[in-house]
Design an enzyme around this catalytic site. Sequence first.
Site, PDB file in Angstrom:
ATOM      1  CG  ASP A 102      -0.378  -0.128   2.543  1.00 24.23           C
ATOM      2  OD1 ASP A 102       0.867  -0.170   2.637  1.00 24.23           O
ATOM      3  OD2 ASP A 102      -1.139  -0.187   3.543  1.00 24.23           O
ATOM      4  CD  GLU A 202      11.112  -9.661  -2.102  1.00 24.99           C
ATOM      5  OE1 GLU A 202      11.808 -10.457  -1.422  1.00 24.99           O
ATOM      6  OE2 GLU A 202      10.900  -8.491  -1.765  1.00 24.99           O
TER       7      GLU A 202
END
Length: 253
Positions: A102, A202
């Site tokens: 966000d 990741e």
Amino acid sequence: ERKQVIVITPTYNRALQAYFLNRLGQVLRLVQPPLLWIVVEMTSESAETAEILRKTGVMYRHLVCVNKNNTNVKDRGVHQRNAGLEHIERHRLDGIVYFADDDNVYSLELFESLRNISRFGTWPVAMLAQSKNKAILEGPVCNASQVIGWHTNEKSKKLRRFHVDMSGFAFNSTILWDPRRWKRPFSNPIRQLDTVKEGFQETTFIEQVVEDESQMESVPPSCSRILNWHLHLDAHGLVYPRGWLLQKNLEVV
Ligand code: UDP
């Protein structure tokens, strides 16, 4: 037919949350449909988040996840991203999946570029070095649409196979349930990321969906532009001027 873009955003209640969600929502609103925004909160659904999402005019799902495993990995959105993936798998949502925190800064062009991805796309993300007076890149070095190497910065993360930021890659959702079509390396389900060391989330995820750089596409070709920034803008332990009465979630109008 235009491909759907599926954006997964973990979020939590804090002073800047309303500002962040509004800012991201306003960019997403400008993206051509079809786009689905999956916003995931931890433990319980907050009324503030629900209200912001209702007002954005973006098609969204508001999910909540509970940390059942109670693992001690520092969370930072890990369980929430997993919950988003599970939702996509369960409902067989077809589209290009992107993890958008966000608090990052995104260009409109980024979201439009995602539709050009057929299997797995990656690009360099700009961020501030720890000293904060230098901008650095994390992500692929490209030659036309081929990924030929990586920008590496942080010593502690040198051991990573792929040097990609969480907001620097996106993939076709069908990879999740159709590994053979995409020659995915493993046929087992995507490993949940909650036992993975911070900084390796990741690469651990990506190693499960692609074999090597030859299966990656650069976005846009040549990785010639910066499409988003990862700035670490969050202020921890905000102190307000005396007399201010603020709820956890700053209102922005
Ligand atoms: N996040 C969350 N709960 C937390 C910490 C982080 O939902 O306890 C979310 C946060 O809203 C953001 C993402 O996880 O969307 C990444 O968090 P943050 O930006 O703090 O991590 P960093 O970018 O510093 O690694």
